[in-house]
Design a protein around this motif. Structure first.
Motif, PDB file in Angstrom:
ATOM      1  N   PRO A  70      83.954  39.247  36.022  1.00 53.51           N
ATOM      2  CA  PRO A  70      83.349  38.279  35.104  1.00 53.51           C
ATOM      3  C   PRO A  70      82.027  38.790  34.519  1.00 53.51           C
ATOM      4  O   PRO A  70      81.273  39.477  35.218  1.00 53.51           O
ATOM      5  CB  PRO A  70      83.110  37.058  35.995  1.00 53.51           C
ATOM      6  CG  PRO A  70      84.007  37.233  37.174  1.00 53.51           C
ATOM      7  CD  PRO A  70      84.064  38.713  37.393  1.00 53.51           C
ATOM      8  N   ILE A  93      77.057  33.703  38.086  1.00 54.58           N
ATOM      9  CA  ILE A  93      77.728  32.983  39.176  1.00 54.58           C
ATOM     10  C   ILE A  93      76.917  31.733  39.527  1.00 54.58           C
ATOM     11  O   ILE A  93      75.832  31.528  38.985  1.00 54.58           O
ATOM     12  CB  ILE A  93      77.908  33.878  40.421  1.00 54.58           C
ATOM     13  CG1 ILE A  93      76.547  34.176  41.082  1.00 54.58           C
ATOM     14  CG2 ILE A  93      78.609  35.167  40.057  1.00 54.58           C
ATOM     15  CD1 ILE A  93      76.685  34.696  42.500  1.00 54.58           C
ATOM     16  N   HIS A 120      83.700  34.402  41.515  1.00 54.80           N
ATOM     17  CA  HIS A 120      83.152  35.291  40.469  1.00 54.80           C
ATOM     18  C   HIS A 120      82.143  36.293  41.049  1.00 54.80           C
ATOM     19  O   HIS A 120      81.171  36.652  40.386  1.00 54.80           O
ATOM     20  CB  HIS A 120      82.447  34.490  39.355  1.00 54.80           C
ATOM     21  CG  HIS A 120      83.131  33.227  38.947  1.00 54.80           C
ATOM     22  ND1 HIS A 120      84.431  33.196  38.514  1.00 54.80           N
ATOM     23  CD2 HIS A 120      82.690  31.946  38.880  1.00 54.80           C
ATOM     24  CE1 HIS A 120      84.764  31.948  38.221  1.00 54.80           C
ATOM     25  NE2 HIS A 120      83.741  31.171  38.433  1.00 54.80           N
ATOM     26  N   ALA A 178      88.040  37.325  31.817  1.00 52.84           N
ATOM     27  CA  ALA A 178      86.975  36.699  32.616  1.00 52.84           C
ATOM     28  C   ALA A 178      85.633  36.989  31.949  1.00 52.84           C
ATOM     29  O   ALA A 178      84.756  37.637  32.527  1.00 52.84           O
ATOM     30  CB  ALA A 178      87.003  37.249  34.034  1.00 52.84           C
TER      31      ALA A 178
END
Ligand SMILES: Cc1ncc(COP(=O)(O)O)c(C=O)c1O
Length: 384
Positions: A39, A43, A238, A368
């Motif tokens: 990603p 987060i 993530h 992502a």
């Protein structure tokens, strides 16, 4: 020093991974990087604060070898809530340094020299080298193209009295396909009454779309009794850089895996385990993932539908395959490199996920990413 004869590689064919190659190229030419699966958005700060909290409180020394008990208990509770299965946190759950370590430990514990392992391709790149390092033999079966479904008659034909392990992965990297109840029933049928164990790589368990049920081996008691189930908090929260994963398996199987795990890393990161244990208790933290990623998939796939690429349905993971056969007959590697250099969007070819480098003219794109990144990348793909 003359090294001739001194070094006989245990993995003579292992080169630089395709993810590192394509990410390196993306950085070199300043391309949008949809190649590596990670990603590009922040987060949860709550999770970061929890790790900080545990570090400040002094949880900075070795964790117990099988993992922090609170985390093993949280994993057991989640498995019970989700699949209705009971794993004993004391003997049947081990926390690992990411799913990669889990895979290595399971394969090393199960495969003796001469044993056979069945890998279904295209496959994640760490399975085969681990089998080879154990002196095992890999037998390959390809997913059927373009549906990316398992060819069960072929898998059945590969089974013999040396077969020790079958590896499955659902939702599937790199294709985004998912196994159905009928697949699990077939796996159950062909392994029942045998000495074959199953390694079920379920790292994308929460990245599954359109309300499809994630078909874990955990739903099938006979299958679960011969299976290692592998998960990854890197995918779920993530946090791929934290390398925290886990294995669930019956105690007799787990005892063997722990013998390997203790000599690979002994224990994984302590404060992260405590933090994840707390964070996992709030179910919404993982239950919201399908909707979160489906939105990204729909955005990216919806925009790319207007291009000359053909969108291959992605039912799970954060990967989208695109077929470019209407644009070029170049090999996947050549085409992926060219569009990175000339157009500025990096992807990965699927051919390196096959031992025989099968080339079906498809590339894997990771979605992502932030909306902005996905829109920019899709706009470019529409010009190719
Ligand atoms: C199918 C599959 N298995 C295992 C892994 C490894 O997970 P981890 O980062 O937790 O080691 C990945 C990561 O990309 C994956 O795609």
């Amino acid at each position: 020093m003359n090294y001739n004869g001194l070094i006989m590689s245990r993995l003579p064919h292992a080169g630089t991974s395709i993810f590192a190659v394509m990410s390196g190229l993306a950085n070199e030419v300043g391309a949008i990087n949809l190649s590596q699966g990670f990603p590009d958005f922040p987060i949860s700060m709550e999770l970061v604060d929890l790790v900080n909290h545990y570090m400040h409180k002094g949880f900075n020394q070795y964790a117990p070898m099988p993992g922090v008990l609170a985390l093993r208990e949280a994993i057991a509770e989640k498995a019970s809530d989700t699949f209705g299965i009971t794993y004993d946190p004391q003997t049947e759950i081990t926390v690992t340094a990411g799913a990669t370590e889990a895979i290595f430990c399971v394969i090393t514990a199960m495969i003796h020299p001469g044993d056979e392992a069945i890998i279904i391709e295209p496959a994640y790149d760490s399975y085969a080298p681990a089998v080879e390092l154990s002196g095992g033999v890999v037998r390959y079966s390809s997913l059927q193209v373009p549906s990316y479904t398992i060819n069960w008659p072929e898998v059945r034909s590969l089974i013999n009295n040396r077969t020790k392990l079958i590896m499955i992965n659902t939702p599937h990297n790199p294709t985004g396909s998912v196994l159905l109840a009928t697949d699990l029933a077939e796996l159950d049928r062909i392994t029942r009454g045998t000495n074959i164990t199953v390694m079920s790589d379920e790292v994308y368990e929460h990245l599954i779309f359109e309300g499809i049920r994630h078909e874990s081996v955990c739903y099938y008691p006979e299958l679960a009794s011969r299976s290692f189930v592998i998960g990854s908090f890197g995918k779920t929260f993530h946090t791929t850089g934290w390398k925290t994963g886990f294995i669930m398996a019956p105690a007799v199987l787990m005892a063997e895996v722990r013998k390997v795990h203790q000599f690979v890393v002994f224990a994984s990161n302590t404060p992260i385990q405590h933090a994840v244990a707390d964070y996992l208790k709030e179910k919404e933290n993982y239950l919201q993932l399908p909707a979160f990623y489906q939105q990204k998939r729909d955005l990216f796939a919806g925009l790319v539908k207007e291009s000359r690429f053909r969108v291959i349905p992605s039912y799970g993971t954060y990967f989208q395959l695109l077929d470019y056969s209407a644009i070029s007959d170049e090999k996947e590697m050549d085409f992926a490199v060219r569009i990175t250099r000339e157009f500025g969007v990096a992807s990965v070819p699927v051919s390196p996920f096959y031992h025989d480098k099968q080339d079906h003219k498809v590339l894997r794109f990771c979605f992502a990413k932030t909306e902005e990144t996905l829109i920019k990348a899709a706009e470019i793909l529409c010009t190719i």
